[in-house]
Design a protein around this motif. Sequence first.
Motif, PDB file in Angstrom:
ATOM      1  N   LYS A  24       0.830  -1.212   0.000  1.00  9.50           N
ATOM      2  CA  LYS A  24       0.000   0.000   0.000  1.00  9.50           C
ATOM      3  C   LYS A  24       0.861   1.258   0.000  1.00  9.50           C
ATOM      4  N   ARG A  28       0.820   4.124  -2.964  1.00 11.75           N
ATOM      5  CA  ARG A  28       0.584   5.546  -2.666  1.00 11.75           C
ATOM      6  C   ARG A  28       1.764   6.422  -3.092  1.00 11.75           C
ATOM      7  N   TYR A  33      -3.656   9.274  -7.623  1.00 14.64           N
ATOM      8  CA  TYR A  33      -4.956   8.717  -7.272  1.00 14.64           C
ATOM      9  C   TYR A  33      -5.767   8.461  -8.547  1.00 14.64           C
ATOM     10  N   TYR A  48      -5.029   2.771  -8.370  1.00 17.24           N
ATOM     11  CA  TYR A  48      -4.990   3.275  -7.005  1.00 17.24           C
ATOM     12  C   TYR A  48      -6.299   3.970  -6.639  1.00 17.24           C
ATOM     13  N   GLU A  50      -8.942   4.750  -2.927  1.00 17.57           N
ATOM     14  CA  GLU A  50      -9.111   4.683  -1.476  1.00 17.57           C
ATOM     15  C   GLU A  50     -10.562   4.295  -1.209  1.00 17.57           C
ATOM     16  N   ASP A 113      -5.545   0.320   8.585  1.00 17.18           N
ATOM     17  CA  ASP A 113      -5.747   1.414   7.627  1.00 17.18           C
ATOM     18  C   ASP A 113      -6.934   2.291   8.021  1.00 17.18           C
ATOM     19  N   ARG A 117      -5.876   5.910   8.672  1.00 18.50           N
ATOM     20  CA  ARG A 117      -6.116   6.732   7.484  1.00 18.50           C
ATOM     21  C   ARG A 117      -7.588   7.059   7.254  1.00 18.50           C
ATOM     22  N   THR A 121      -6.525   1.525   1.278  1.00 15.24           N
ATOM     23  CA  THR A 121      -5.943   1.634  -0.060  1.00 15.24           C
ATOM     24  C   THR A 121      -6.163   0.327  -0.818  1.00 15.24           C
ATOM     25  N   ASP A 122      -6.770   0.419  -2.003  1.00 11.30           N
ATOM     26  CA  ASP A 122      -6.984  -0.730  -2.883  1.00 11.30           C
ATOM     27  C   ASP A 122      -6.304  -0.448  -4.218  1.00 11.30           C
ATOM     28  N   PHE A 123      -5.903  -1.528  -4.927  1.00 12.02           N
ATOM     29  CA  PHE A 123      -5.163  -1.275  -6.170  1.00 12.02           C
ATOM     30  C   PHE A 123      -5.126  -2.412  -7.175  1.00 12.02           C
ATOM     31  N   ASN A 138      -6.899  -5.331  -2.384  1.00  8.00           N
ATOM     32  CA  ASN A 138      -5.508  -5.155  -1.959  1.00  8.00           C
ATOM     33  C   ASN A 138      -4.947  -6.485  -1.453  1.00  8.00           C
TER      34      ASN A 138
END
Length: 166
Positions: A24, A28, A33, A48, A50, A113, A117, A121-123, A138
């Motif tokens: 993650k 980032r 984004y 990327y 969120e 997370d 935060r 965070t996913d990707f 993720n």
Amino acid sequence: MILKRNLFITLLIVFNIAIDQISKMWVRANFEYGEIKNLIGDKFIMQYVENKGAFLGMGSDMNATLKLILLLILPTLVLGYVIYYIIKNKELDRLSLIAFCCIIGGGIANVFDRITRGEVTDFFFINLGGVFKTGIFNVADLSVTTGMIILLFSGILSKKEKATAS
């Protein structure tokens, strides 16, 4: 023997958390984004995003109190219970123990997370056409899913062994 088992449990959970958090941080630091990068054609993609909700963004529009209960407090209680269960249950087979550690590690990583935060965070995104398509996820999600599959497989194996023994 117990110390060795508990060390194994701890290391496997920490490994799952570390791989997730490192991935993650890398995303980032190296993506804008919403940026999309194809890994293998248009089948395996990184994008990327969120996620303020849970799985596939579900619950992202819930009020703050409900989010706190359903996305932080409840998962933390469940993870705490599962940790207690695997430490106390010395009769778990190795495969089930690994599965539970993956589930716990992935769960803790995503809860972490949300605490630090306010979002996850996913990707990763997989699109194999009409055959298989995922939402954006993720490494923690992958750990939890892998753990669930291993647990299911372990249960099937266990039932077959008991049937063969009797």
